[in-house]
Motif scaffolding. Structure first.
Motif, PDB file in Angstrom:
ATOM      1  N   ALA A 166       0.823  -1.210   0.000  1.00  0.00           N
ATOM      2  CA  ALA A 166       0.000   0.000   0.000  1.00  0.00           C
ATOM      3  C   ALA A 166       0.857   1.259   0.000  1.00  0.00           C
ATOM      4  CB  ALA A 166      -0.926  -0.009   1.212  1.00  0.00           C
ATOM      5  N   LEU A 167       1.890   1.286   0.813  1.00  0.00           N
ATOM      6  CA  LEU A 167       2.720   2.485   0.919  1.00  0.00           C
ATOM      7  C   LEU A 167       3.506   2.745  -0.363  1.00  0.00           C
ATOM      8  CD1 LEU A 167       4.014   2.169   4.592  1.00  0.00           C
ATOM      9  CD2 LEU A 167       2.161   3.610   3.718  1.00  0.00           C
ATOM     10  N   ARG A 168       3.844   1.686  -1.079  1.00  0.00           N
ATOM     11  CA  ARG A 168       4.549   1.877  -2.353  1.00  0.00           C
ATOM     12  C   ARG A 168       3.660   2.546  -3.394  1.00  0.00           C
ATOM     13  NH1 ARG A 168       6.977  -3.460  -1.721  1.00  0.00           N
ATOM     14  NH2 ARG A 168       5.471  -4.323  -3.198  1.00  0.00           N
ATOM     15  N   GLU A 169       2.362   2.333  -3.270  1.00  0.00           N
ATOM     16  CA  GLU A 169       1.435   2.815  -4.288  1.00  0.00           C
ATOM     17  C   GLU A 169       1.057   4.286  -4.115  1.00  0.00           C
ATOM     18  OE1 GLU A 169       0.653   1.138  -6.824  1.00  0.00           O
ATOM     19  OE2 GLU A 169       0.953  -0.969  -6.316  1.00  0.00           O
ATOM     20  N   PHE A 170       1.210   4.824  -2.906  1.00  0.00           N
ATOM     21  CA  PHE A 170       0.691   6.166  -2.646  1.00  0.00           C
ATOM     22  C   PHE A 170       1.763   7.046  -2.014  1.00  0.00           C
ATOM     23  CE2 PHE A 170      -2.987   3.503  -3.027  1.00  0.00           C
ATOM     24  CZ  PHE A 170      -3.876   4.294  -3.729  1.00  0.00           C
ATOM     25  N   PRO A 171       1.982   8.246  -2.573  1.00  0.00           N
ATOM     26  CA  PRO A 171       3.022   9.148  -2.061  1.00  0.00           C
ATOM     27  C   PRO A 171       2.695   9.658  -0.664  1.00  0.00           C
ATOM     28  CG  PRO A 171       1.706  10.237  -3.743  1.00  0.00           C
ATOM     29  CD  PRO A 171       1.303   8.791  -3.751  1.00  0.00           C
ATOM     30  N   GLU A 172       3.730  10.072   0.040  1.00  0.00           N
ATOM     31  CA  GLU A 172       3.608  10.383   1.459  1.00  0.00           C
ATOM     32  C   GLU A 172       2.648  11.536   1.739  1.00  0.00           C
ATOM     33  OE1 GLU A 172       6.421  11.565   5.292  1.00  0.00           O
ATOM     34  OE2 GLU A 172       7.330  10.997   3.385  1.00  0.00           O
ATOM     35  N   HIS A 173       2.701  12.589   0.950  1.00  0.00           N
ATOM     36  CA  HIS A 173       1.959  13.804   1.307  1.00  0.00           C
ATOM     37  C   HIS A 173       0.684  13.998   0.498  1.00  0.00           C
ATOM     38  CE1 HIS A 173       5.124  14.925   4.022  1.00  0.00           C
ATOM     39  NE2 HIS A 173       6.018  14.799   3.063  1.00  0.00           N
TER      40      HIS A 173
END
Length: 289
Positions: free
Chosen positions: A106-113
């Motif tokens: 999931a974290l790879r798919e969506f940028p932090e900010h």
């Protein structure tokens, strides 16, 4: 003279080994640390610190419970997952390292900010949803869960982690009542153990984990048959999904999502090199030339 930290750890390890407990070294350390209000560093740097009589009694109780195969997470009421600490009770599935693979995907798919929305179906303790929200400060999430008792645990965890303001929790039956095209990401760790297999599991799971979180029907795939089309329905066009699977369910679960219309369907392996997460996307809207 009472037990010292190092003596307590050695004796605990010996007792758990004799009881046939898997991972006795780690379990012994965790139980000693909790009973003696000590840290791992304390055991190394101050090994001869004595336990009080009350601490020894607490440790004895913890060890007796562990010898009966009660999970450490239930004895201590907490479990570390990803980068957070979660309250755990017998009403929720104990979070496992394998499930962290869902968070990684999931974290790879969506940028932090970026501001985006995530839905966790079968939220349980909140492990997946809260781990994602803790890493993505602009994201907001909804967790759906059939068990009111599990939802209470998730609420407590969201509050303890300072994430209640970005976390909504709903008692419900999977996606029932949720709107079409509503979420950027859907994650789930559904029950996927075939019913006839449950009785063969380790006592820690068979006797102490909620059956609702384990039972995947006759072949372990009942939840996925419901979830595949429904996840595609509630995802926004171009949205992503990631669901945990059993080690031998790759082909069947991938096929269900492809039949539902998913694109870019693939399986990611966990740290033990076992198939663990099926991920993919909803077809994006076509744009004119």
């Amino acid at each position: 003279m009472g037990l010292t930290l190092v003596q307590a750890w050695k004796e605990a390890k010996t007792r758990l080994e004799a009881a046939g407990i898997a991972g006795p070294v780690i379990d012994a350390r965790l139980l000693v640390e909790a009973a003696a209000e000590a840290t791992r560093v304390d055991i190394v740097t101050d090994p001869y610190r004595p336990l009080t009589a009350e601490q020894e009694a607490t440790l004895a109780d913890y060890l007796a419970r562990r010898e009966k195969r009660e999970p450490v997470s239930h004895i201590l009421g907490r479990k570390g997952f990803w980068k957070i600490m979660l309250q755990v009770t017998p009403d929720v599935l104990t979070p496992r390292p394998d499930t962290e693979t869902v968070v990684e995907v999931a974290l790879r798919e969506f940028p932090e900010h970026a501001a985006w929305s995530v839905l966790d179906l079968g939220v349980g303790s909140g492990a997946i949803l809260l781990s994602i929200l803790a890493e993505r400060p602009a994201a907001r999430g909804l967790g759906v869960e059939a068990s009111e008792e599990a939802l209470a645990v998730a609420r407590d965890n969201a509050a303890a982690l300072g994430l209640a303001g970005r976390t909504a929790l709903l008692r419900g039956d999977w996606t029932a009542g949720l709107a079409d095209d509503a979420f950027d990401l859907v994650v789930s760790n559904p029950p996927y153990i075939a019913d006839h297999v449950i009785e063969t599991l380790e006592p820690e799971v068979r006797d102490h984990e909620p059956r609702l979180a384990l039972s995947g029907g006759p072949d372990g795939l009942s939840a996925y048959r419901i979830l595949a089309p429904e996840i595609l329905r509630v995802l926004k066009p171009g949205g992503r999904f990631a669901v945990e699977i059993g080690y031998d369910q790759k082909d069947a679960v991938e096929a269900l999502f492809r039949e539902a219309g998913a694109e870019d369907v693939r399986t990611i392996r966990d740290l033990a090199n076992r198939d663990r997460v099926v991920a993919g996307a909803k077809k994006p809207l076509e744009t004119g030339a």
